[in-house]
Design a protein around this motif. Structure first.
Motif, short mmCIF file in Angstrom:
data_model
loop_
_atom_site.label_atom_id
_atom_site.label_comp_id
_atom_site.label_asym_id
_atom_site.label_seq_id
_atom_site.Cartn_x
_atom_site.Cartn_y
_atom_site.Cartn_z
N ALA A 1 31.04 53.91 40.67
CA ALA A 1 30.08 53.14 41.46
C ALA A 1 30.71 51.78 41.76
CB ALA A 1 28.77 52.99 40.70
N TRP A 2 31.70 51.78 42.64
CA TRP A 2 32.61 50.65 42.83
C TRP A 2 31.91 49.37 43.28
CZ3 TRP A 2 33.39 48.84 47.95
CH2 TRP A 2 32.78 49.63 48.94
N LEU A 3 30.78 49.50 43.97
CA LEU A 3 30.05 48.32 44.41
C LEU A 3 29.42 47.54 43.26
CD1 LEU A 3 28.22 49.70 47.59
CD2 LEU A 3 29.95 47.89 47.56
N HIS A 4 29.29 48.19 42.12
CA HIS A 4 28.53 47.61 41.01
C HIS A 4 29.39 47.38 39.77
CE1 HIS A 4 25.07 48.55 43.51
NE2 HIS A 4 25.48 49.80 43.58
N SER A 5 30.69 47.25 39.94
CA SER A 5 31.59 47.15 38.79
C SER A 5 31.22 46.01 37.85
CB SER A 5 33.03 46.98 39.26
OG SER A 5 33.48 48.14 39.94
N LYS A 6 30.98 44.83 38.42
CA LYS A 6 30.70 43.67 37.56
C LYS A 6 29.40 43.84 36.79
CE LYS A 6 33.53 40.26 39.92
NZ LYS A 6 33.63 38.87 40.42
N ASN A 7 28.38 44.38 37.44
CA ASN A 7 27.11 44.59 36.75
C ASN A 7 27.25 45.62 35.63
OD1 ASN A 7 25.70 42.76 38.32
ND2 ASN A 7 25.03 44.29 39.80
N ILE A 8 28.02 46.67 35.92
CA ILE A 8 28.23 47.72 34.91
C ILE A 8 28.94 47.15 33.69
CG2 ILE A 8 29.57 49.83 34.45
CD1 ILE A 8 28.94 50.63 37.40
#
Length: 423
Positions: free
Chosen positions: A382-389
């Motif tokens: 889910a590359w758009l959400h890397s930092k949140n993950i």
């Protein structure tokens, strides 16, 4: 049912002057999740990108049957706070900018769960939507957003309620759907049929310049049949007696653009944004194809880096998992050499947990189990959400786990560097 066929002509201008510019490995449909594991369900279809030398449209030529493509669709606009905010701000802006009168009809193509139309309805507009996925249309209807289930085209409008069959809309919107039909001629014919003479058509798509500049490989999958430039959008509209009058870029999905179009004869005039962006595209290699090799080279480079990382983990008999049962997941995994590598996927989407992906029948586990199972390496799909993950998985890192980020560059994140990376 025929599931797949290949076109020979451009989706927008019917030219046969097509050239393959981004060759890719075939991928399964990203939104298919099964109750039971089934290796036979991993059907893969080509997703190579071609460029039309006549109208500059970058596109897939491989088409998937719409009933198969859109069935069991699991993406809901309202699940992302950023999208809700973006669409509310858009509604406010255009109602004010174009002085749209109360009780005007706003028609949304690909209206999903009605998120955008809610923003207009709350500001005294009448609203109507159409979407091919009954899973999302049912939610919209349950919330009082009248929504027709079907793949939009001029012919499909014959099945609309009588008041929505011709010349009814002051505003037509199509956010991230005006590239999602195998029948673009039928779609633009429907827009012209629905739009009032002084009405305005807005459509948002991911912008080709951003895709190529930022190497957004994760945006390439079967739903995204066209990747628009300003040149290709203007050419298509003008061929259909419409005028492109504005083009405004934004950061949605790392690089999108909202086109504004009207019927010929409308008093609204073309803004400078159109000519400025066209000039940029023509001068910097977005129409002659020179930008595509940079994109291809990036894929090859990243695949080699990923291969080295995976080999090191496998030599130590470590487990490699994926995080994010996203539509882009199969594209990233397959193009970057992660086939036959992942053991499971982690995600909290209620329609996906405890089901099995069409990609290698990987089981989708709740993210709470990541800290329990402790895979040696977890690839963020889910590359758009890397930092949140990463931010919400610090306990996994502190315990010795590692994340592999695939965009904007391939990098391993562990307990030693995560705090710097998520700033």
């Amino acid at each position: 049912m025929i599931e797949h066929w290949k076109r020979t002509k451009c989706r927008l201008c019917n030219s046969e002057n097509m050239s393959k510019v981004i060759p890719l490995e075939a991928i399964p449909i990203g939104e298919k999740y099964l109750e039971n594991p089934d290796k036979e369900a991993d059907k893969r279809f080509p997703v190579d990108l071609y460029n039309c030398s006549d109208c500059y449209c970058v596109q897939t030529l491989d088409s998937i049957n719409s009933d198969y493509l859109w069935s069991d669709y699991t993406y809901f606009s309202s699940q992302t706070d950023g999208i809700i905010k973006h669409q509310e701000e858009f509604a406010l802006k255009i109602l004010d900018q174009y002085q749209i009168e109360k009780n005007s009809i706003v028609f949304d193509i690909g209206s999903n769960d009605g998120t955008l139309l809610k923003a207009f309805k709350s500001r005294d507009c009448r609203v109507f939507g159409v979407d091919p996925a009954d899973t999302v249309a049912d939610i919209a209807n349950s919330h009082g957003i009248e929504t027709h289930v079907g793949l939009f085209s001029s012919n499909e409008m014959d099945s609309f309620p009588e008041e929505y069959r011709k010349n009814f809309a002051s505003i037509i919107t199509a956010f991230n759907v005006f590239a999602h039909s195998d029948d673009m001629q039928g779609m633009i014919d429907g827009v012209k049929r629905a739009l009032l003479p002084d009405g305005i058509f807005f459509f948002e798509v991911q912008y080709l310049k951003d895709i190529l500049d930022k190497k957004l490989i994760g945006t390439i999958f079967h739903e995204h049949m066209i990747h628009y430039s300003v040149n290709s959008a203007q050419n298509f509209l003008e061929d259909n007696d419409m005028l492109l009058i504005d083009a405004q870029r934004n950061g949605i999905q790392k690089g999108s653009i909202i086109f504004t179009a009207v019927k010929k004869g409308n008093i609204l005039e073309e803004q400078d944004s159109v000519s400025i962006l066209k000039k940029l595209e023509n001068n910097d290699g977005y129409t002659d194809g020179s930008k595509f090799e940079e994109f291809n080279s990036s894929i090859r480079k990243n695949r080699d880096i990923v291969s080295t990382i995976v080999q090191e983990i496998e030599q130590k008999r470590g487990e490699i998992a994926g995080y994010g049962a996203a539509r882009s997941g199969p594209t990233l995994a397959i193009q970057l050499g992660l086939e036959n590598t992942l053991t499971s996927l982690y995600d909290d989407h209620p329609s996906k947990v405890d089901k099995f992906s069409a990609f290698e029948s990987l089981k989708v586990l709740p993210t709470s189990e990541l800290i329990i199972k402790m895979p040696s390496l977890t690839v963020i799909l889910a590359w758009l959400h890397s930092k949140n993950i990463i931010s919400k998985s610090v306990d996994y890192l502190q315990k010795g786990g590692k994340f592999l980020v695939l965009w904007p560059e391939v990098v391993i994140i562990d307990k030693n560097n995560y705090s710097e990376w998520i700033k």
